[in-house]
Write a protein that holds these residues in place. Structure first.
Motif: not given
Length: 192
Positions: A14-31
């Motif tokens: 899901d590329q849209q989900k990937l873009q949403e994840i990459n937009a999260i500024s906190s590395a921990k929250q992104r993980l």
């Protein structure tokens, strides 16, 4: 820094989900969001019988510290059907003085990496316990310097994942280059 290393280059269908994840500024929250997305994709796949099962495990471990060098390793195992899963190890060396990762180019300047490759090839010959290159898993032309390495009291160990220079059954292969061999090519900041 370690959270970003654990994230690496994420892959999701899901590329849209990937873009949403990459937009999260906190590395921990992104993980955390990435792991949740992996779980959701695996759940959908297993419920629709696309695979007999899915497994993903990632763990981070502290190896030790030598002067200003801290070393961690991250193991990853992935299974989504087939004869077997696959696993690999990623080594993370941090220079605490510079507060940065130590890459292969930091360890050995590009102009010296051909010499390092020769030293590793010699170690590979020793690993194979023969000089008959026709029996090697890989040939000299395709052989490369692994970017996965860690420091030991004897020198620097370079780790190759399954299938890189050996069969799956051999697992990861570690080739050692000794400090005496590295004196003229390694960055003096990282010599023993």
């Amino acid at each position: 820094m370690l959270y970003n290393e654990m994230i690496g280059q994420p892959e999701l269908e899901d590329q849209q989900k990937l873009q949403e994840i990459n937009a999260i500024s906190s590395a921990k929250q992104r993980l955390l969001k990435l792991f949740d997305s992996y779980y959701q994709e695996g759940l959908i796949s297993s419920q629709s019988f696309e695979s007999i099962g899915n497994e993903l495990s990632i763990s981070m471990n502290y190896v030790g510290q030598r002067q200003n060098i801290l070393t961690f390793y991250q193991t990853t195992y992935f299974f989504s059907g087939g004869a077997h899963g696959n696993g690999w190890t990623h080594y993370i060396n941090i220079d605490s003085n510079k507060k940065s990762m130590i890459s292969l180019d930091d360890l050995v300047a590009k102009q010296h990496q051909a010499k390092l490759q020769e030293l590793l090839w010699e170690s590979y010959i020793e690993h194979n316990q023969t000089s008959d290159e026709s029996s090697f898993y890989t040939n000299k032309q395709d052989f490369y310097v692994s970017t996965e390495f860690y420091f030991t009291p004897e020198g620097v160990s370079f780790v190759y994942p399954p299938y890189a220079i050996g069969s799956f059954a051999e697992g990861e292969i570690t080739l050692q280059v000794y400090w005496q061999q590295l004196e003229d090519i390694v960055n003096p900041s990282y010599l023993w």
